[in-house]
Design an enzyme around this catalytic site. Sequence first.
Site, short mmCIF file in Angstrom:
data_model
loop_
_atom_site.label_atom_id
_atom_site.label_comp_id
_atom_site.label_asym_id
_atom_site.label_seq_id
_atom_site.Cartn_x
_atom_site.Cartn_y
_atom_site.Cartn_z
CB VAL A 23 -13.72 10.81 3.78
CG1 VAL A 23 -13.65 11.55 2.45
CG2 VAL A 23 -12.34 10.31 4.19
CE LYS A 114 -7.63 3.78 -0.06
NZ LYS A 114 -7.73 5.08 0.56
CD GLU A 138 -6.75 14.00 -7.59
OE1 GLU A 138 -5.77 13.39 -7.15
OE2 GLU A 138 -6.80 14.50 -8.74
CB VAL A 141 -3.98 8.07 -5.65
CG1 VAL A 141 -2.46 7.98 -5.60
CG2 VAL A 141 -4.56 6.88 -6.39
N GLY A 143 -4.72 10.95 -0.81
CA GLY A 143 -5.66 11.84 -0.13
C GLY A 143 -5.85 13.18 -0.81
CB ILE A 145 -1.42 14.89 -3.04
CG1 ILE A 145 -0.77 15.00 -1.66
CG2 ILE A 145 -0.46 15.33 -4.14
CD1 ILE A 145 0.46 14.11 -1.49
N GLY A 196 -4.16 6.47 17.09
CA GLY A 196 -5.23 6.50 16.09
C GLY A 196 -4.73 6.63 14.66
CG ASP A 210 -3.56 2.12 1.56
OD1 ASP A 210 -4.78 2.26 1.26
OD2 ASP A 210 -2.79 3.09 1.68
CE LYS A 214 -3.65 5.19 -0.54
NZ LYS A 214 -3.08 5.50 0.78
N1 HSE Z 1 -4.56 4.16 5.43
C1 HSE Z 1 -4.07 5.12 4.50
C2 HSE Z 1 -2.72 5.67 4.97
C3 HSE Z 1 -4.97 6.30 4.30
O1 HSE Z 1 -2.27 5.34 6.06
O2 HSE Z 1 -2.15 6.43 4.22
C4 HSE Z 1 -6.03 6.08 3.29
O3 HSE Z 1 -5.53 5.63 2.09
#
Ligand code: HSE
Length: 449
Positions: A23, A114, A138, A141, A143, A145, A196, A210, A214
């Site tokens: 990023v 996050k 921003e 949450v 990415g 969007i 990947g 994760d 969010k």
């Molecule tokens: N690991 C997250 C996902 C991306 O698979 O959406 C970063 O938040």
Amino acid sequence: MNLKTTTTNLSPIRVGLLGIGTVGSGTFNVLKRNQEEIRRRAGRGIEITMVADLDVARAQALVGDGVQVVNDARQVVASPDVDIVIELIGGYGIAKALVLEAIESGKHVVTANKALLAVHGTEIFAAAQRKGVMVAFEAAVAGGIPIIKALREGLSANSIQWIAGIINGTTNFILSEMRDKGLDFGVVLKEAQRLGYAEADPTFDIEGVDAAHKATLMSAIAFGIPVQFDKAYVEGITALAAQDIRYAEQLGYRIKLLGITKRVSGGIELRVHPSLIPAKRLLANVEGAMNAVVVHGDAVGTTLYYGKGAGSEPTASAVIADLVDITRLHTADPEHRVPHLAFQPDAMSDLAIVPMSEIVTSYYLRLNVADEAGVLANVTGILASLGISIDAVLQREADEVGGEGSTQTDLIILTHDCVEARMNEAIAQMQALPTVLAPITRIRKEELA
Ligand code: HSE
């Protein structure tokens, strides 16, 4: 009016970047590529002037000689020549200390972290409020969007009723592959790692953590409540079986890992779990690693936000949008800026997150049962005795489930809404029947109407 003179007289705002991985390098590249347009939008230039990364040589090669690269992030945080710090280190450890130090030294912070904000947001936002600096997130949450912007500003006229989102690309990719190819979770996870998509340690993704980070942030902004990750219900996709995805399909549903937060009479629901959603909903058709969030506001109705939830330049897009916002606003009085969590800090609500046992939803149940007389009557009798209404029943041929001559079969039941505690009781009673041969599978169902 000559717009050019109003946007070129100020010196560029100076940005320090902590961590130049996927990023970070996207942010550097997009800022450079679009610098003229960004300057015209922000009212002044935005330049990364300092980078901290453990691999100094690699970082220096990425940013060129004009940018100072150090291996000690504290040097960036303490530098008087940095106005905004971008934190892209991740996690709760050193990242937390650096964010708090940046705030203490009067710097604005942009972060994609996050986990940090969902767990320590209350402390971090309070520190930022005291110091009169902004903490923008921003990129944390979904990415690229702009969902934080939409919730915090675009929808600020509304009483938000509910949000449901596919906010983890890794799990959505896995579920899409399981459906497309009829494969089991473990097989697709290995494939996702090979390609990947999933990390070597994908625990936070596949266990729903994760997505819950969010959902916690969206919940705070939507309802004006503190961030409360510890009260979220979190269930991932590791127990999902290929046949549940197939049965759901036969009944007109798809299974997605949803982050849900909802205003209800007793408070706020905050939960992440696999959910059946009608196949005809747009959300059901979000495939692969894409993200999408549906927000229902009382005035606007239902709105949908769709895009890439991860990746170098999609996430950089969100990071830079925050840099532009901060650049525009940093000369404004703190009281005239957009509040961190959308609501003014002295106007937060104390609405409670309701316990999972009190949520109301509908259910998909799969019971592996003996294929003999009275089994269906016993099962439906338990549901009836607890006042749980059945929406649909699907029973597969025993041969189809267990092979030729099999004496067991799958019984699939869709229910109407009921309170979770009552469903827990029904499952316990059905599980105790001698004709129920395996642990009952329960997946919640959301009509999203
Ligand atoms: N690991 C997250 C996902 C991306 O698979 O959406 C970063 O938040």
